[in-house]
Design a protein around this motif. Structure first.
Motif, mmCIF file in Angstrom:
data_model
loop_
_atom_site.group_PDB
_atom_site.id
_atom_site.type_symbol
_atom_site.label_atom_id
_atom_site.label_comp_id
_atom_site.label_asym_id
_atom_site.label_seq_id
_atom_site.Cartn_x
_atom_site.Cartn_y
_atom_site.Cartn_z
ATOM 1 N N SER A 172 0.837 -1.193 0.000
ATOM 2 C CA SER A 172 0.000 0.000 0.000
ATOM 3 C C SER A 172 0.870 1.240 0.000
ATOM 4 O O SER A 172 2.068 1.187 0.276
ATOM 5 C CB SER A 172 -0.906 0.000 1.235
ATOM 6 O OG SER A 172 -0.133 0.080 2.419
ATOM 7 N N GLY A 173 0.227 2.367 -0.276
ATOM 8 C CA GLY A 173 0.928 3.629 -0.348
ATOM 9 C C GLY A 173 1.119 4.283 1.001
ATOM 10 O O GLY A 173 1.154 3.608 2.036
ATOM 11 N N PRO A 174 1.232 5.630 1.040
ATOM 12 C CA PRO A 174 1.585 6.351 2.254
ATOM 13 C C PRO A 174 0.613 6.119 3.410
ATOM 14 O O PRO A 174 -0.603 6.216 3.248
ATOM 15 C CB PRO A 174 1.559 7.814 1.807
ATOM 16 C CG PRO A 174 1.768 7.773 0.341
ATOM 17 C CD PRO A 174 1.095 6.521 -0.120
ATOM 18 N N THR A 175 1.178 5.828 4.573
ATOM 19 C CA THR A 175 0.418 5.707 5.818
ATOM 20 C C THR A 175 1.250 6.313 6.943
ATOM 21 O O THR A 175 2.442 6.573 6.797
ATOM 22 C CB THR A 175 0.108 4.241 6.160
ATOM 23 O OG1 THR A 175 1.340 3.510 6.283
ATOM 24 C CG2 THR A 175 -0.757 3.580 5.099
ATOM 25 N N GLY A 176 0.600 6.545 8.083
ATOM 26 C CA GLY A 176 1.338 6.991 9.267
ATOM 27 C C GLY A 176 2.084 8.289 9.094
ATOM 28 O O GLY A 176 3.275 8.377 9.388
ATOM 29 N N LEU A 177 1.442 9.314 8.612
ATOM 30 C CA LEU A 177 2.085 10.588 8.302
ATOM 31 C C LEU A 177 2.509 11.338 9.558
ATOM 32 O O LEU A 177 1.776 11.404 10.538
ATOM 33 C CB LEU A 177 1.107 11.438 7.488
ATOM 34 C CG LEU A 177 1.622 12.693 6.805
ATOM 35 C CD1 LEU A 177 2.700 12.338 5.793
ATOM 36 C CD2 LEU A 177 0.463 13.393 6.100
ATOM 37 N N SER A 229 5.417 3.502 3.679
ATOM 38 C CA SER A 229 4.762 3.022 2.465
ATOM 39 C C SER A 229 5.136 1.553 2.254
ATOM 40 O O SER A 229 5.810 0.952 3.091
ATOM 41 C CB SER A 229 5.158 3.875 1.249
ATOM 42 O OG SER A 229 6.534 3.726 0.973
ATOM 43 N N ASP A 230 4.726 0.988 1.116
ATOM 44 C CA ASP A 230 4.949 -0.438 0.840
ATOM 45 C C ASP A 230 4.432 -1.291 1.992
ATOM 46 O O ASP A 230 5.157 -2.120 2.553
ATOM 47 C CB ASP A 230 6.432 -0.730 0.612
ATOM 48 C CG ASP A 230 6.891 -0.306 -0.777
ATOM 49 O OD1 ASP A 230 6.059 0.223 -1.530
ATOM 50 O OD2 ASP A 230 8.067 -0.497 -1.089
ATOM 51 N N SER A 231 3.158 -1.074 2.345
ATOM 52 C CA SER A 231 2.550 -1.793 3.470
ATOM 53 C C SER A 231 3.376 -1.616 4.744
ATOM 54 O O SER A 231 3.583 -2.542 5.521
ATOM 55 C CB SER A 231 2.391 -3.283 3.142
ATOM 56 O OG SER A 231 1.509 -3.453 2.067
ATOM 57 N N ARG A 232 3.861 -0.404 4.943
ATOM 58 C CA ARG A 232 4.605 0.012 6.137
ATOM 59 C C ARG A 232 5.991 -0.615 6.251
ATOM 60 O O ARG A 232 6.576 -0.653 7.338
ATOM 61 C CB ARG A 232 3.802 -0.272 7.413
ATOM 62 C CG ARG A 232 2.518 0.540 7.529
ATOM 63 C CD ARG A 232 1.753 0.226 8.798
ATOM 64 N NE ARG A 232 0.571 1.089 8.931
ATOM 65 C CZ ARG A 232 0.534 2.217 9.607
ATOM 66 N NH1 ARG A 232 1.617 2.640 10.237
ATOM 67 N NH2 ARG A 232 -0.573 2.928 9.678
#
Length: 456
Positions: free
Chosen positions: A104-109, A121-124
């Protein structure tokens, strides 16, 4: 255990986890989305004022929202593989993040004190950072086969990250960035075996605090020294869902008992941890069959702690006064205060960014009725006024005599701290007597209604 954090040694420590750094590259920028808001939610006369703004990319998978170093709101799009900048007027500009073959893309900004926007990113599995102009740089990939679970900005630069999913114990990392010549990464890994180190919050002194599934809060200072504190919620099934620090240094948390296949959810709580002691408050349902699942706690500009919950927003002052309001149909996933003073949120299902105006209509005072009992009504009236809310303090008591449809004032006094009153009256002729207790000075969350006794 104290760890050396020299630049060269630190780079070696982290390099075992972060590998495969990509060269920095400027991301192409999509043009700004069409103007301001395409739609505004109807504003009820005495309800919260909410504006919502559609995200240009359909099904973007909105994950996190933060106030960026440039003062704008920034949103991560896990499915859209983009970062989105949102101005105070609701204009949204999206910046693409390089797409990999899987994940997945961007998470946890996280909004860094060093001016970067950090995210996973990349599934965290990958750590990346971006400038406020949209240029994305990859800092490396987790080579251990695990995932990074949480990310939070450091006090001066870089980020803290937690790692989960490994048989050898979960870990905490501090990543400062790259060495001046760009040849290595600066950072370190905190050793130890943790049970799902989550949620996380950065203390004013720069230390990282995190929860774990074993009933502890842990503090790790910037040198890597770790200390554990046992935490006992009233319900042993409660799990902390978010952490935040108040201005006075107190650590606050939201929590929830999710239930199990054989037991239902048990509702949400808010707690404060100070001097080794936890004080907690239970959150009842705001609506039928809607369990409060509080999370994304954040410090507000008013000094109170705010959180998101299913179809609602909550607030607690450092003295423990709680206010909550439903904002259905919106379901806030994450919240952040903007430079405009509004409380911003993302609604993943609606694919929208929203902004709530903070004014008296958001948390209107709750009307509280008080009961007054007149025990005697001769030359002196005696009685007591009671209320279920402590903020409704005893106030002025006025006695009246009623004959037919007419009533006249025959005396006045005040109730004491216990609500009791007794004072003389000038009673003339026949007629029933009653008293009215006027509303005392209300708190910001309640309005104390006047109370009237029965005729005697």
């Amino acid at each position: 255990m104290r760890r050396s954090v020299g630049a060269m040694a630190a780079g070696v420590l982290l390099a075992g986890v972060l590998t495969g750094a990509d060269p920095a590259g400027a991301a192409g920028a999509d043009g700004p989305s069409a103007g301001g808001p395409a739609e505004r939610a109807a504003v009820p006369t005495r309800g919260p004022s909410i504006a919502t703004y559609p995200v240009p990319t359909a099904g973007a998978g909105l994950d996190s929202i933060v106030r960026g170093p440039d003062g704008n709101l920034w949103v991560s799009e896990a499915k859209g593989w983009k970062l989105a900048r949102v101005t105070a007027r609701g204009a949204i500009t999206e910046f693409p993040v390089p797409v990999t073959s899987s994940g997945s893309g961007p998470t946890g900004l996280a909004s860094g004190a060093d001016g970067y926007l950090w995210f996973l990113s990349d599934s965290r599995a990958k750590v990346q950072r971006a400038t406020t102009s949209g240029a994305v740089e990859s800092m490396g990939t987790n080579a251990s086969g695990r995932i990074f679970d949480e990310i939070v900005a450091g006090r001066t630069r870089g980020v803290w990250m937690t790692e989960t999913g490994g048989a050898g114990g979960d870990k905490v990392y501090r990543l400062l960035g790259k060495t001046p010549d760009g040849s290595a990464l600066e950072g370190w890994s905190a050793p130890g075996s943790y049970l799902a180190p989550s949620p996380v919050a950065l203390a004013p002194d720069g230390a990282l605090w995190h929860g774990d599934a074993g009933g502890y809060l842990r503090r790790i200072d910037e040198a890597g020294n770790a200390t554990s504190f046992p935490v006992r919620w009233p319900n042993p099934n409660i799990d902390a869902t978010s952490l935040a620090f108040a201005r006075d240094g107190g650590l606050w948390a939201t929590a929830f008992a999710p239930g199990s296949p054989i037991s239902s959810a048990e509702g949400g709580m808010v707690g404060r941890f100070s001097h080794g002691r936890l004080t907690s408050w239970t959150l009842p349902q705001l609506a039928r069959n809607v369990h409060p699942i509080p999370g994304s706690m954040t410090l507000g500009p008013d000094g109170a702690l705010w959180w998101a919950e299913k179809e609602g927003i909550g607030r607690i002052t450092t003295s423990g006064t709680i206010s909550r309001v439903r904002i259905a149909p919106w379901r806030p996933r994450d919240i952040a205060f903007g430079a405009d003073g509004r409380l911003w949120f993302i609604d993943q299902g609606a694919n929208r960014v929203g902004a709530i105006t903070i004014n008296s209509s958001l948390f209107p005072p709750r009307n509280v009725a008080r009961a007054v009992k007149l025990s005697s009504a001769g030359k002196r009236v005696k009685g007591r006024v009671t209320s279920s809310v402590a903020a409704c303090r005893p106030g002025k008591v006025v006695a009246f005599q009623k004959k037919g449809r007419k009533a006249r004032k025959i005396g006045a006094g005040r109730a004491n701290a216990a609500g009791k009153f007794a004072f003389g009256v000038r009673k003339r002729g026949s007629g029933k007597v009653y008293v009215v207790v006027k509303a005392s000075a209300p708190s910001s969350s309640v309005r104390c209604l006047a109370a009237r006794s029965r005729l005697r």
